[in-house]
Design an enzyme around this catalytic site. Structure first.
Site, PDB file in Angstrom:
ATOM      1  N   ASP A  48       0.798  -1.230   0.000  1.00  0.00           N
ATOM      2  CA  ASP A  48       0.000   0.000   0.000  1.00  0.00           C
ATOM      3  C   ASP A  48       0.827   1.275   0.000  1.00  0.00           C
ATOM      4  O   ASP A  48       0.589   2.192  -0.779  1.00  0.00           O
ATOM      5  CB  ASP A  48      -0.893   0.029   1.251  1.00  0.00           C
ATOM      6  CG  ASP A  48      -2.225  -0.631   0.978  1.00  0.00           C
ATOM      7  OD1 ASP A  48      -2.479  -0.954  -0.212  1.00  0.00           O
ATOM      8  OD2 ASP A  48      -2.994  -0.810   1.942  1.00  0.00           O
ATOM      9  N   ALA A  50       3.962   1.714  -0.775  1.00  0.00           N
ATOM     10  CA  ALA A  50       4.746   1.845  -1.998  1.00  0.00           C
ATOM     11  C   ALA A  50       3.869   2.368  -3.131  1.00  0.00           C
ATOM     12  O   ALA A  50       4.258   3.267  -3.880  1.00  0.00           O
ATOM     13  CB  ALA A  50       5.349   0.495  -2.371  1.00  0.00           C
ATOM     14  N   TYR A 217       6.450  13.059   9.428  1.00  0.00           N
ATOM     15  CA  TYR A 217       6.231  14.442   9.849  1.00  0.00           C
ATOM     16  C   TYR A 217       7.433  15.328   9.555  1.00  0.00           C
ATOM     17  O   TYR A 217       7.301  16.507   9.275  1.00  0.00           O
ATOM     18  CB  TYR A 217       5.901  14.482  11.346  1.00  0.00           C
ATOM     19  CG  TYR A 217       4.455  14.808  11.566  1.00  0.00           C
ATOM     20  CD1 TYR A 217       3.477  13.990  11.023  1.00  0.00           C
ATOM     21  CD2 TYR A 217       4.061  15.944  12.262  1.00  0.00           C
ATOM     22  CE1 TYR A 217       2.143  14.295  11.178  1.00  0.00           C
ATOM     23  CE2 TYR A 217       2.727  16.250  12.421  1.00  0.00           C
ATOM     24  CZ  TYR A 217       1.777  15.430  11.877  1.00  0.00           C
ATOM     25  OH  TYR A 217       0.467  15.731  12.017  1.00  0.00           O
ATOM     26  N   LYS A 220       7.159  16.978   6.301  1.00  0.00           N
ATOM     27  CA  LYS A 220       6.104  17.967   6.039  1.00  0.00           C
ATOM     28  C   LYS A 220       6.741  19.348   5.919  1.00  0.00           C
ATOM     29  O   LYS A 220       7.611  19.715   6.708  1.00  0.00           O
ATOM     30  CB  LYS A 220       5.075  17.943   7.170  1.00  0.00           C
ATOM     31  CG  LYS A 220       4.184  16.719   7.107  1.00  0.00           C
ATOM     32  CD  LYS A 220       3.030  16.840   8.075  1.00  0.00           C
ATOM     33  CE  LYS A 220       2.133  15.616   7.988  1.00  0.00           C
ATOM     34  NZ  LYS A 220       1.203  15.662   6.857  1.00  0.00           N
ATOM     35  N   HIS A 279       5.511  11.513  15.922  1.00  0.00           N
ATOM     36  CA  HIS A 279       5.319  12.767  15.181  1.00  0.00           C
ATOM     37  C   HIS A 279       5.317  13.996  16.090  1.00  0.00           C
ATOM     38  O   HIS A 279       6.046  14.959  15.865  1.00  0.00           O
ATOM     39  CB  HIS A 279       3.994  12.742  14.418  1.00  0.00           C
ATOM     40  CG  HIS A 279       3.815  11.529  13.561  1.00  0.00           C
ATOM     41  ND1 HIS A 279       4.849  10.980  12.835  1.00  0.00           N
ATOM     42  CD2 HIS A 279       2.725  10.774  13.307  1.00  0.00           C
ATOM     43  CE1 HIS A 279       4.386   9.927  12.179  1.00  0.00           C
ATOM     44  NE2 HIS A 279       3.103   9.780  12.444  1.00  0.00           N
ATOM     45  N   ARG A 378     -10.104  17.691  10.297  1.00  0.00           N
ATOM     46  CA  ARG A 378      -8.767  17.174  10.052  1.00  0.00           C
ATOM     47  C   ARG A 378      -7.819  18.358   9.965  1.00  0.00           C
ATOM     48  O   ARG A 378      -7.953  19.227   9.088  1.00  0.00           O
ATOM     49  CB  ARG A 378      -8.765  16.409   8.730  1.00  0.00           C
ATOM     50  CG  ARG A 378      -7.401  15.852   8.378  1.00  0.00           C
ATOM     51  CD  ARG A 378      -7.424  15.154   7.034  1.00  0.00           C
ATOM     52  NE  ARG A 378      -6.126  14.558   6.777  1.00  0.00           N
ATOM     53  CZ  ARG A 378      -5.773  14.084   5.598  1.00  0.00           C
ATOM     54  NH1 ARG A 378      -6.611  14.112   4.583  1.00  0.00           N
ATOM     55  NH2 ARG A 378      -4.563  13.564   5.434  1.00  0.00           N
ATOM     56  N   TRP A 625      12.870  23.358  57.901  1.00  0.00           N
ATOM     57  CA  TRP A 625      13.931  22.995  58.847  1.00  0.00           C
ATOM     58  C   TRP A 625      14.347  21.549  58.604  1.00  0.00           C
ATOM     59  O   TRP A 625      13.602  20.762  58.036  1.00  0.00           O
ATOM     60  CB  TRP A 625      13.401  23.127  60.286  1.00  0.00           C
ATOM     61  CG  TRP A 625      12.936  24.516  60.627  1.00  0.00           C
ATOM     62  CD1 TRP A 625      11.721  25.066  60.340  1.00  0.00           C
ATOM     63  CD2 TRP A 625      13.686  25.527  61.287  1.00  0.00           C
ATOM     64  NE1 TRP A 625      11.653  26.363  60.789  1.00  0.00           N
ATOM     65  CE2 TRP A 625      12.860  26.678  61.387  1.00  0.00           C
ATOM     66  CE3 TRP A 625      14.985  25.588  61.829  1.00  0.00           C
ATOM     67  CZ2 TRP A 625      13.279  27.861  61.982  1.00  0.00           C
ATOM     68  CZ3 TRP A 625      15.392  26.767  62.436  1.00  0.00           C
ATOM     69  CH2 TRP A 625      14.555  27.884  62.502  1.00  0.00           C
TER      70      TRP A 625
END
Ligand code: NAG
Ligand code: NAG
Ligand code: NAG
Ligand code: NAG
Ligand code: NAG
Length: 799
Positions: A48, A50, A217, A220, A279, A378, A625
């Site tokens: 997936d 790839a 991340y 980004k 992240h 989102r 003390w």
């Protein structure tokens, strides 16, 4: 004990780093880049990831580097035999797309070339890898090329990493100075020990500089500009990038999706492992690390990140709140084929965590990590919110009244593009290079409470996918864009104790989407975090298992005095609450609170509790003390005062002149009778404490029954009316200074704290002794007017 664990952790952290250095793991040696042929191998090349990102990323790299003097070949590896894998790969390769700038005609040519350079091969057994290596060598020889390097991208489940790495090491290492780079994807372990195990397995096959651990991340665009932004705007940021000006830091990733179809994986991990540990922690480090002199120097970046990780205060369960969306349980049951009466998942799909950095620059600044599934939108961002001390009487919309903030906007949300936003009442930031541009035409949107027109906004001219970005960094050997072993383990050090303490916590149930409304709002309270809306929605499974909610403290009698007993953490919490109540009462009535504390390891857990969770303790009106002291210089690790300072005094706002160490060193010598140190302390005490009667004396008990520094066989009668005495310990250092029973028993309140299985025998013995006994000095603690309370944890009480 909590504090002991913390100490061990810090020690462990230091030890871990030493070990890694010894292994040579800390070196970020730059490889010599040379021109030649590069073989790219995607292991899991028809999977997936790839399909979605990797081939596209490598195609972009190919297009960009076509005139670089390097040549390429691409291998998609899979477990299926070639007849099955080849057509699948072909479909994926056909779908790659060219950058916008490339003409259609040129694009067709480039794709054609890329297809010709790419092939599928089965990569399953060691022989398959050997054959791959042979083929690469044969091709190099036939075409008379030098080899520049080999890049393996492991797009396979983590359990396969060490097997694949071994095969690469044993059969696919290039010879003659060409480089080897092996790219790995999270999850890198499940907790500290599994991450360590995985790291050491990989370490057997790969050198640190050969490993490229991806955290997408870091690819980004808005994240990769955090350090450059801090550097470029140093002049404006330096004066305000500190605890005096920063209100808080928020690192947030909100998702609308659920985890359907991924439950098998997700239920083992949950949001903290899936998002916060990697992240969001990376973003936190970029925001708070010391600015490196050279941001391209991977080693310096790595060291500065580590420094931040090691200065975080430990995270306990009061630093986190967790939630789970309502339909999650049903999804678990469906995907894992469970029946309803099987154990119910407590995996959090939402978490908010507050962390604190214990250094002079950020001390007290809350760092908030928030992420969840099935939220209302989102969006991902990091916001640095500054304090605004301007009060506007009339025009609340004038610019200087508004929030001051810097936002690194990762994407999606109301803006829909990555951006860096600086509110106009701060400063106008420098543009982040030619690839970025200022945005002046805006849609009518608001970002984190401010209309977009109140910000200076900049965005990349072209949006780039994080994977494509990172693939070009792997090619360029920019190691600072990847997660080193040290950072990985350091981050697990940070998160593992929290994960452990949350293990049995019931997450708050939330409906999902816009219906969540204010249910997940959170409230910062000192170092703690809570849900703002305390209404709890109880559902069936939560009512059914009250046993998980733990024991409350139990009241009772011990040696005819009051006793509080509980599991260690609750016990310490109870004592801290009682201590604060006593302090507040004394301050209310007399304006001052006199507290005497003993040395040793017992009170450390209490100090830790006070520092982290009792931010409203009236330290300004408290005098501290010493119950006893060892005759060593106060600067030595052995010194009770040194301990007290390290673990309590330096973390709270107590005036210097309210602190009363014992004068064990006078005239350049330690505890000599003629120097009269005990008398000096006694005078100070009599002068300041009304009737020499402390409000609160905190004591522990030794295995031999000693308390304060009053040991078995001590001739207590010799102390007479004195309040402070020099005493002898059977243990080193032998000489001590101690409050006498006369002083202790004049207190308003005495707390005797006893914890740990090791003390069980002692507790049993002492409970049998009716009256006072010189063999058990602790039996002499009998306040004449005040009260004595024993705080004994279940381990010590029950054994
Ligand atoms: C790789 O394999 C060789 C043996 O083929 C071994 O000596 C070496 O230690 C392994 N690991 C690394 C990091 O090179
Ligand atoms: C910064 O570090 C990089 C990578 O180590 C190096 O190539 C570059 O020369 C350094 N720049 C300066 C100004 O030292
Ligand atoms: C659950 O059951 C379905 C159908 O019986 C099966 O295909 C699937 O593999 C099972 N899943 C698990 C996790 O056992
Ligand atoms: C912008 O949107 C807000 C609320 O959505 C609305 O009240 C305001 O009138 C709009 N302004 C413009 C200029 O469209
Ligand atoms: C101090 O002692 C005197 C006499 O014993 C007593 O009357 C007074 O209440 C005590 N003061 C305090 C604050 O305990």
């Amino acid at each position: 004990m909590v504090w002991e664990k913390h100490k061990q952790r810090m020690l462990g952290f230091a030890l871990l780093l030493v070990l890694l250095c010894a292994l040579g793991g800390a070196e970020g040696r730059e490889e010599v880049q040379r021109h030649g042929h590069i073989s790219v191998v995607i292991v899991g090349g028809t999977g997936d990831l790839a399909k979605k990102y990797l081939w596209q990323g490598f195609f972009q790299l190919y297009v960009k580097e076509i005139n670089s003097g390097n040549s390429f070949s691409f291998h998609g590896g899979g477990l299926s035999p070639i007849e099955k894998g080849k057509p699948v790969l072909f479909e994926i390769l056909k779908a790659v797309s060219c950058p916008k700038a490339v003409s259609e005609e040129r694009c067709a040519v480039l794709k054609e070339q890329f297809l010709r350079l790419s092939q599928y091969r089965q990569l399953k057994t060691l022989e398959d890898y050997q054959a791959l290596s042979k083929q690469i060598e044969k091709q190099l020889q036939e075409e008379g090329m030098t080899e520049a390097g080999r890049l393996f991208y492991l797009s396979v489940p983590a359990f396969a990493y060490s097997g694949v790495s071994e095969k690469i090491n044993s059969s696919c290492r290039p010879s003659g100075g060409a480089w080897l780079r092996v790219v790995l994807e999270k999850p890198f372990g499940h907790d500290l020990s599994s991450a360590q195990a995985l790291a050491s397995q990989l370490g057997n096959s790969l050198k640190e500089e050969e490993m490229y651990r991806i955290d997408h991340y870091l690819g980004k665009q808005a994240v990769s500009k955090i350090l450059p932004f801090r550097l470029e705007n140093k002049k404006n940021l330096n004066p305000i990038w500190n605890k005096h000006h920063i209100e808080r830091v928020e690192i947030v990733l909100k998702e609308t999706l659920d985890v359907k179809g991924r439950i098998h994986f997700y239920d083992q991990y949950g949001v903290v492992r899936d998002v916060l540990q990697n992240h969001l922690t990376e973003v936190m480090m970029l925001l708070t690390m010391k600015l490196p002199k050279n941001i391209s120097n991977a080693e310096e970046v790595n060291q500065n990140k580590l420094q931040i990780l090691s200065s975080l205060l430990p995270l306990g369960k009061n630093q986190a709140v967790v939630g789970q969306y309502q339909s999650y349980k049903t999804e678990v049951q469906q995907e894992l084929n469970q029946t309803t009466d099987q154990s119910v998942s407590l995996t959090p799909t939402f978490a908010a965590v507050v962390a604190h950095i214990d250094n002079a620059l950020y001390e007290g600044v809350p760092i908030l990590f928030v992420s969840g599934k099935r939220l209302n939108e989102r969006v991902g961002y990091a916001r640095v919110l500054f304090k605004n001390n301007i009060f506007c009487l009339q025009d609340h919309n004038s610019v200087h009244c508004k929030p001051k903030q810097i936002v690194f906007y990762f994407g999606h949300g109301s803006l829909q593009y990555p951006a860096i936003l600086v509110s106009k009442n701060l400063f106008k930031p420098a543009l982040m290079g030619k690839e970025w541009m200022e945005v002046t035409e805006h849609k009518n949107v608001s970002v984190l409470g401010l209309p977009i027109t109140d910000y200076y906004v900049q965005t990349p001219r072209e949006q780039r996918d994080a994977y494509a970005e990172l693939i070009s960094h792997i090619y360029a050997a920019h190691k600072s864009s990847f997660v080193s072993t040290e950072i990985l383990l350091g981050s697990w050090y940070m998160w593992t104790p929290l994960l452990t303490s949350l293990k049995d916590t019931f997450p708050r149930n939330y409906p999902g989407g816009a219906d969540n409304a204010g249910l997940l709002d959170i409230c910062l309270d000192g170092n703690d975090i809570t849900f703002n809306n305390m209404e709890v929605i109880i559902n069936h499974d939560q009512m059914g298992s009250s046993s998980a909610s733990g024991f409350k403290a139990m009241q009772g009698k011990f040696r005819s005095a009051d006793m509080v007993s509980a599991w260690t953490e609750e016990l310490v919490e109870t004592l801290a609450v009682d201590l604060q109540a006593a302090a507040e009462a004394a301050v209310h009535e007399e304006g001052v609170f006199h507290l005497a504390v003993s040395g040793g390891s017992t009170p450390l857990a209490l100090f830790y509790q006070l520092v982290l969770h009792h931010s409203t303790f009236p330290w300004r009106s408290t005098h501290v003390w010493m119950v006893d002291e060892r005759c060593v210089p106060l600067t030595e690790l052995d010194s009770n005062f040194h301990n007290l300072h390290e673990h309590l005094l330096q973390h709270v706002k107590i005036p210097y002149y309210n602190i009363h160490p014992m004068p064990v060193q006078l005239n350049q010598r330690l505890c000599v009778e003629e120097d009269g140190g005990a008398l000096v302390y006694e005078r100070e005490l009599s002068k300041m404490v009304v009737n020499s009667s402390f409000h609160f004396v905190l004591l522990g008990v030794g295995y031999d029954g000693h308390t304060a520094s009053l040991f078995p066989g001590e001739k207590v009668n010799e102390h007479g009316e004195s309040l402070v005495a020099l005493t002898e310990s059977p243990n080193k250092p032998h000489q001590r200074m101690s409050l006498t029973f006369n002083a202790i028993n004049q207190a308003h309140r005495v707390a005797l704290l006893v914890m740990g299985k090791g003390k069980h025998e002692l507790v049993t013995q002492v409970s049998r002794i009716k009256d006072v006994s010189d063999k058990w000095p602790v039996t002499r603690v009998k306040p004449t007017h005040g009260t004595l309370v024993w705080y004994i944890d279940y381990d010590a009480l029950i054994g």
